[in-house]
Write a protein that holds these residues in place. Sequence first.
Motif, PDB file in Angstrom:
ATOM      1  N   ASN A  35      -5.303   3.982   7.689  1.00 33.52           N
ATOM      2  CA  ASN A  35      -4.047   3.332   6.166  1.00 33.52           C
ATOM      3  C   ASN A  35      -2.250   3.238   6.809  1.00 33.52           C
ATOM      4  O   ASN A  35      -1.471   4.225   7.229  1.00 33.52           O
ATOM      5  CB  ASN A  35      -4.175   4.456   5.189  1.00 33.52           C
TER       6      ASN A  35
ATOM      7  N   VAL B 185       5.643   5.945   1.056  1.00 31.58           N
ATOM      8  CA  VAL B 185       4.727   7.593   0.310  1.00 31.58           C
ATOM      9  C   VAL B 185       5.676   8.193   0.334  1.00 31.58           C
ATOM     10  O   VAL B 185       7.381   8.049  -0.450  1.00 31.58           O
ATOM     11  CB  VAL B 185       4.768   8.274   1.977  1.00 31.58           C
TER      12      VAL B 185
ATOM     13  N   LEU C 236      -2.574  13.177   4.036  1.00 32.22           N
ATOM     14  CA  LEU C 236      -2.077  12.471   4.518  1.00 32.22           C
ATOM     15  C   LEU C 236      -2.574  12.178   5.706  1.00 32.22           C
ATOM     16  O   LEU C 236      -2.447  11.035   6.206  1.00 32.22           O
ATOM     17  CB  LEU C 236      -0.265  12.961   3.955  1.00 32.22           C
TER      18      LEU C 236
ATOM     19  N   CYS D  21       1.536   5.513  -0.932  1.00 37.91           N
ATOM     20  CA  CYS D  21       0.222   6.881  -0.831  1.00 37.91           C
ATOM     21  C   CYS D  21       1.457   8.215  -2.021  1.00 37.91           C
ATOM     22  O   CYS D  21       2.511   8.106  -1.524  1.00 37.91           O
ATOM     23  CB  CYS D  21       0.534   7.325   0.182  1.00 37.91           C
TER      24      CYS D  21
ATOM     25  N   LYS E 264       0.356  -0.917   0.417  1.00 37.85           N
ATOM     26  CA  LYS E 264      -0.110  -0.092  -0.017  1.00 37.85           C
ATOM     27  C   LYS E 264       0.859   1.170   0.283  1.00 37.85           C
ATOM     28  O   LYS E 264       1.643   0.970   0.649  1.00 37.85           O
ATOM     29  CB  LYS E 264      -0.809  -0.361   1.334  1.00 37.85           C
TER      30      LYS E 264
ATOM     31  N   CYS F 257      -4.994   5.064 -10.189  1.00 44.07           N
ATOM     32  CA  CYS F 257      -4.768   4.385  -8.117  1.00 44.07           C
ATOM     33  C   CYS F 257      -6.202   4.082  -7.988  1.00 44.07           C
ATOM     34  O   CYS F 257      -7.042   4.040  -8.996  1.00 44.07           O
ATOM     35  CB  CYS F 257      -4.340   5.968  -7.801  1.00 44.07           C
TER      36      CYS F 257
ATOM     37  N   ASP G 145      -3.135   5.615  -2.961  1.00 46.78           N
ATOM     38  CA  ASP G 145      -3.841   6.128  -2.662  1.00 46.78           C
ATOM     39  C   ASP G 145      -2.776   7.782  -3.475  1.00 46.78           C
ATOM     40  O   ASP G 145      -1.507   7.081  -3.487  1.00 46.78           O
ATOM     41  CB  ASP G 145      -3.921   6.358  -0.950  1.00 46.78           C
TER      42      ASP G 145
ATOM     43  N   TYR H 185       0.458   2.743   5.488  1.00 45.84           N
ATOM     44  CA  TYR H 185       1.307   2.663   4.428  1.00 45.84           C
ATOM     45  C   TYR H 185       2.799   2.502   4.258  1.00 45.84           C
ATOM     46  O   TYR H 185       3.337   2.311   5.481  1.00 45.84           O
ATOM     47  CB  TYR H 185       1.437   4.169   3.966  1.00 45.84           C
TER      48      TYR H 185
ATOM     49  N   ILE I   9      -2.887  11.574  -3.394  1.00 47.78           N
ATOM     50  CA  ILE I   9      -3.322  12.611  -2.514  1.00 47.78           C
ATOM     51  C   ILE I   9      -2.632  13.645  -3.954  1.00 47.78           C
ATOM     52  O   ILE I   9      -1.627  14.395  -3.891  1.00 47.78           O
ATOM     53  CB  ILE I   9      -2.716  13.218  -1.397  1.00 47.78           C
TER      54      ILE I   9
ATOM     55  N   ILE J 268       2.346  11.565  -3.408  1.00 39.24           N
ATOM     56  CA  ILE J 268       1.754  12.640  -2.702  1.00 39.24           C
ATOM     57  C   ILE J 268       2.341  14.170  -4.129  1.00 39.24           C
ATOM     58  O   ILE J 268       3.864  13.534  -4.459  1.00 39.24           O
ATOM     59  CB  ILE J 268       2.035  13.462  -1.401  1.00 39.24           C
TER      60      ILE J 268
ATOM     61  N   LEU K 185      -5.586  10.303   6.515  1.00 35.95           N
ATOM     62  CA  LEU K 185      -5.521   8.905   5.755  1.00 35.95           C
ATOM     63  C   LEU K 185      -4.769   8.131   7.036  1.00 35.95           C
ATOM     64  O   LEU K 185      -5.216   7.198   7.487  1.00 35.95           O
ATOM     65  CB  LEU K 185      -5.062   9.095   4.945  1.00 35.95           C
TER      66      LEU K 185
ATOM     67  N   THR L 214       5.048  11.699   7.619  1.00 40.37           N
ATOM     68  CA  THR L 214       5.504  10.444   8.070  1.00 40.37           C
ATOM     69  C   THR L 214       6.352   9.635   9.107  1.00 40.37           C
ATOM     70  O   THR L 214       6.331   8.664   9.691  1.00 40.37           O
ATOM     71  CB  THR L 214       6.141  10.064   6.611  1.00 40.37           C
TER      72      THR L 214
END
Length: 284
Positions: free
Chosen positions: A179, A184, A171, A102, A100, A149, A128, A181, A130, A104, A174, A200
Amino acid sequence: MYKILRRKQLNDTVVRLDVEAPFIANKAKAGQFIILRIDERGERMPLTIADTNAEEGSVSIIFQIVGQTTMLLSQMNEGDCLLDFVGPLGAATEFGHIKKACVIGGGVGNAIASQSAKALFNMGVDVDVIAGFRSKDIVILEDEYKEVCNRLFITTDDGTYGEKGFVTNKLQDLIDAGNNYDLVIAIGPIPMMKFVSKVTEPYNIKTLVSLNPIMIDGTGMCGGCRVTVGGEIKFACVDGPDFDGHQVDYDELMKRNSTYREFEAHDRENCRMYKAADEMGGAK
């Protein structure tokens, strides 16, 4: 010579060009870049590859009109040719084994982020995205993102489209929602990448950022693109452009990138090309 196959105006100051470059199209991977020259008097300008089409032999670049070279590049049309279009340069993004992610993007950085999202999505990763912008009128690549996505979240600083707020706010929401992740990826303005990394870091989420220091030759010879990562000197053109977001000295990077700001402002103020474009509303 490298022919421009297609030109598309994405918003008032952002342009996409599809360039005929079959060798690069067959070799390039997410995260890599090219260096182009418009003509023999032109400067060498690095641009991260936004997309490739190996069957057609084309490479897509997306850029914002911010300086003399990007202004001249934006005025080129389909059928025109670039003198130099060299690549792929830099190290490809190393995603690792993840489930998984994300991705951005901030502003025109979404041109690069979309390629990372596409690569991850094609690997079967749950992705995901953003995508952050100042306002609705500069939103780009929304339809393209939807194809690569699982979930797309658009944020605008002023709330004129999508969700109001910064990408860091979304972020955090989420992450708070559970979530988990594995990765990222943040690509955009330096402050954005810095604060995404701060979000993060407490969760030990692997975070990659794509750095854009001043670059000249793209081969590691000139040293112009040096950055400090984990207390060590790295060269973005050969060691990157992707680096561990938790290890980058962002303050130093911002200081180095502002070295020629006064010169650029003076150049713009006194350039007849810019004055004419401003009068026509073509340069922002």
